[in-house]
Motif scaffolding. Sequence first.
Motif, PDB file in Angstrom:
ATOM      1  N   ASN A   1       0.838  -1.183   0.000  1.00 47.13           N
ATOM      2  CA  ASN A   1       0.000   0.000   0.000  1.00 47.13           C
ATOM      3  C   ASN A   1       0.880   1.242   0.000  1.00 47.13           C
ATOM      4  OD1 ASN A   1       0.903   0.297   2.622  1.00 47.13           O
ATOM      5  ND2 ASN A   1      -0.941  -0.615   3.528  1.00 47.13           N
ATOM      6  N   ASP A   2       0.254   2.418  -0.010  1.00 45.81           N
ATOM      7  CA  ASP A   2       1.046   3.642  -0.111  1.00 45.81           C
ATOM      8  C   ASP A   2       1.924   3.866   1.106  1.00 45.81           C
ATOM      9  OD1 ASP A   2      -1.154   3.999   1.513  1.00 45.81           O
ATOM     10  OD2 ASP A   2      -1.555   6.058   0.850  1.00 45.81           O
TER      11      ASP A   2
ATOM     12  N   LYS B   1       0.272  -2.919  -5.851  1.00 52.20           N
ATOM     13  CA  LYS B   1      -1.126  -2.797  -5.437  1.00 52.20           C
ATOM     14  C   LYS B   1      -1.524  -3.956  -4.540  1.00 52.20           C
ATOM     15  CE  LYS B   1      -5.804  -2.585  -7.460  1.00 52.20           C
ATOM     16  NZ  LYS B   1      -6.326  -3.775  -6.752  1.00 52.20           N
ATOM     17  N   LYS B   2      -2.161  -3.643  -3.452  1.00 51.74           N
ATOM     18  CA  LYS B   2      -2.775  -4.672  -2.623  1.00 51.74           C
ATOM     19  C   LYS B   2      -4.166  -4.956  -3.183  1.00 51.74           C
ATOM     20  CE  LYS B   2      -1.910  -5.058   1.740  1.00 51.74           C
ATOM     21  NZ  LYS B   2      -0.794  -6.046   1.708  1.00 51.74           N
TER      22      LYS B   2
ATOM     23  N   GLU C   1      -7.089  -5.211  -1.986  1.00 54.24           N
ATOM     24  CA  GLU C   1      -8.225  -4.405  -1.517  1.00 54.24           C
ATOM     25  C   GLU C   1      -8.147  -2.935  -1.951  1.00 54.24           C
ATOM     26  OE1 GLU C   1      -5.267  -4.810   1.971  1.00 54.24           O
ATOM     27  OE2 GLU C   1      -6.069  -6.041   0.331  1.00 54.24           O
ATOM     28  N   ASP C   2      -6.986  -2.503  -2.455  1.00 54.08           N
ATOM     29  CA  ASP C   2      -6.843  -1.110  -2.887  1.00 54.08           C
ATOM     30  C   ASP C   2      -7.435  -0.901  -4.278  1.00 54.08           C
ATOM     31  OD1 ASP C   2      -5.570  -0.514  -0.536  1.00 54.08           O
ATOM     32  OD2 ASP C   2      -3.545  -0.642  -1.362  1.00 54.08           O
ATOM     33  N   LYS C   3      -7.936   0.306  -4.505  1.00 50.43           N
ATOM     34  CA  LYS C   3      -8.520   0.630  -5.815  1.00 50.43           C
ATOM     35  C   LYS C   3      -7.481   1.187  -6.780  1.00 50.43           C
ATOM     36  CE  LYS C   3     -13.168   1.483  -4.005  1.00 50.43           C
ATOM     37  NZ  LYS C   3     -14.276   2.476  -3.876  1.00 50.43           N
ATOM     38  N   LYS C   4      -6.430   1.795  -6.251  1.00 48.69           N
ATOM     39  CA  LYS C   4      -5.421   2.408  -7.103  1.00 48.69           C
ATOM     40  C   LYS C   4      -4.067   1.723  -6.940  1.00 48.69           C
ATOM     41  CE  LYS C   4      -7.386   7.056  -7.479  1.00 48.69           C
ATOM     42  NZ  LYS C   4      -7.098   8.516  -7.373  1.00 48.69           N
TER      43      LYS C   4
ATOM     44  N   ASN D   1       0.011   2.114  -6.555  1.00 47.84           N
ATOM     45  CA  ASN D   1       1.036   3.009  -6.037  1.00 47.84           C
ATOM     46  C   ASN D   1       2.280   2.850  -6.901  1.00 47.84           C
ATOM     47  OD1 ASN D   1      -0.477   3.860  -3.602  1.00 47.84           O
ATOM     48  ND2 ASN D   1      -0.229   1.688  -3.052  1.00 47.84           N
TER      49      ASN D   1
ATOM     50  N   SER E   1      -0.117   7.756  -6.511  1.00 49.39           N
ATOM     51  CA  SER E   1      -1.113   6.719  -6.803  1.00 49.39           C
ATOM     52  C   SER E   1      -1.747   7.019  -8.157  1.00 49.39           C
ATOM     53  CB  SER E   1      -2.187   6.690  -5.713  1.00 49.39           C
ATOM     54  OG  SER E   1      -1.619   6.348  -4.478  1.00 49.39           O
TER      55      SER E   1
ATOM     56  N   LYS F   1      -3.262  -7.637  -8.038  1.00 43.15           N
ATOM     57  CA  LYS F   1      -2.442  -7.420  -6.844  1.00 43.15           C
ATOM     58  C   LYS F   1      -1.011  -7.861  -7.146  1.00 43.15           C
ATOM     59  CE  LYS F   1      -3.334 -11.910  -4.620  1.00 43.15           C
ATOM     60  NZ  LYS F   1      -1.969 -12.367  -4.363  1.00 43.15           N
TER      61      LYS F   1
END
Length: 780
Positions: free
Chosen positions: A74-75, A127-128, A130-133, A135, A159, A198
């Motif tokens: 994630n970020d 990207k994980k 569950e993330d939408k964007k 990084n 992002s 992901k």
Amino acid sequence: MANDIKTKRHSFQPGAMAIIQMGEELIGHPSTALNELIKNGYDADALKCHIYFNQEDLLDQSFVIIKDNGSGMNDKTLFGPWLRPSVSTKRQKGALSPIFKRHFLGSKGIGRLAAMSLGRFITVITKKEEDKKYNWITIDRGLFKEEKLLHQIRFPGDSIDDFSKLFSLKEYIKIRNVEPSQKLIQILKNENFKDFVKGTMIVIEDMDESVHKILHDDFEKLDLFKEPDLKNTEFYKSLATLITPLRLNYSIQEELVEKKIIEKAYSIADKRSSFSIDFGINKLVSNKEELEWQEVTPIPVQSAYDYRIYGKVTNGGKVDGYLSYKRLLTDEREERVEIPVSEIFEDEFKKRHFDSWKNEAGEYYFDIRVYDIGDKEDNNLEKLAKSAGLKSGTEFRNAFKTFQGLRVSKNGFGVKPYGEEVEDWIELSKKRVQDPGRNVNTNQILGYVFFYSPQNDTLEEKTNREGFLENKAFIQVKDTLASIFKTLGRRRYNYRLRHGLGRVPSSRHSRPNFEEFYASIRENPNIEQIRLFSEKFFKEVSTSLDNMEESLSFSERLASLGSGIELVYHEIAQPISTIKTTQSSLELKKEKLPDSARKHFLKDIENLTISVDVLTELRGSLEPAIGRTRTKIFKPYDTFKKVCSLFKSDFEEFNIKVLADDESQTWEIKDIEYAFWIAFLNIINNAVYWLKKAENGGEIRLSKYQDGIMVSNSGPLINKELIEYIFDYGVTTRQEKNATGLGLAFTRSALSRNNWNITAENGKNGPAFIITKTNPNANE
């Protein structure tokens, strides 16, 4: 007052060049960098990794893509801990990956910088699930070569909803300051890259010149008009050797559990874990929109072998395993191998250095396969090819050359540079040159040593990922492996000797029959049969000449030894006589001493008397070696006792008893005593060696046997496969460096010159050596 002193505090402010030194300059070979990035994907619980090289004439249009389907970042992680080199949560004790509970392959916190050795611009997209964007961050290694402090260097990252925009939109191209590549934009539309739910993808643009040259040299060798095959390229080979032990890890442990060498398998991840790599390059396709991938597969020749030694090195340091023979279909078998610590560290310096010995490395496993693939082994090459599923012996040889050597794995992945850039890291070649028959070389082996965390973590990888630090644990590992190869070499030599494989020197008593050869070629009209028979006969002649050369060399050594013994025998007489005279003089003076000093004086005289007796006995034991060609009447029993006196300290220390029956004690012959002295010396020396290993004492017995005599002992039986060969040159099962296998060969030679024969057999109570007259009337 001291408590009032105020001291300033300071800290390092690293220069920007530190990043280059930890990344680009620290990596010795580009393939090492690629391996490090793949290991990071594995540590992130990836199941699949895609690697794609695009090589163009211009470096700034060439690129590399490494993508995994791991957990991603994630970020907070990418713009936080990832940007802190040498900081790693993987170093925490007992740390495992969150999903598959994998033991981490990297923990130094600088593997992420390895990409810098592959190209100038490194874009990390992650990207994980569950993330939408996505990084992303783009690093220009050129910035770090400026004379600035590290904190002054800035690079873009943020992002984004569609990562392909980073390489296609002018705004992002300008921000990243990278020349655009239409080919890269096209490649990223491939389903393997576009379908990015992901994980982490690293795009390396402006390929490094070293990578460009490796690819160019590799594809200059390939025949691109045939079916594309990457298996002979450097990057593919490196990837294959990286993942081969991952699969072998499970199979070797299953076998060791089945053989009861280990109680249970050690898991490096849970059962759901798997890992594979797909490899592609634009050199293999032209004018195609679709990418072609080759899955990186384990080394294929691992399934076929002639000899295989496998097992474990225990926490205590001893070797416990099996040696398997598959060289001949008519004699396939397996035997136990056990090597105690005392046989591993023979070097006196190391014995002193490791006086309080402990296996620093911990328990580990090994699986080493050996191949007879010499110039005259064509039939065997075809057999190996068939077993490995290859088309021909030539194909097998080529495949084998690609992956030969002894490699190392840690937690299921290969460790560079062992078996690759550094092929002969335990110096097998040196031993092979010294004694080719009893040693194997790196170009004959394919094997792995398996290490795991945490039990083998004392083997610490260097920061540059180019092997282990040369600490005490690693030195012990190399010494142990050298001992394993010594055992393998000797047993392989005995097997080949037994079956007449190769140019293995046999007994010097076996001579080519020239009359039979002449008769065969005169009477046989078949030219092909004559050719085959001639080849066999010339091989026998060559073997005989080898034996002659070895015999002459050994005879020179023995002649020097004999002259030395004779010199010692004569020269020691004068000191003994002088000491006896001094002893007598002291005896006369003892009464003149006061009572307070006389007690100590008498003790010194007693010690002197004992020492003189030992020297006199030693001189007497050497007497049969003097005047070696003289015939005389003697009792072999007396000769036997003289030889036994040389081993007196061993007999006392290890509780070895010496027995002789009445008839052997009275038997008298007229002959050359030296031949019996040599025979008893070698027979008793061997008996003492094996009885000492038994550690519970034993017996050496002399008995009258028909028209000769027998020496037996209560030690372990002689290997039934070797018993008829133990008098041949070089055959031995002893492990020490000075174990030449020549003692019994010389014994037979010395006895045979005087019409005596020696044989060996296994009796109910142990091995026995029987000396009988070849021609009972020869000396009458």
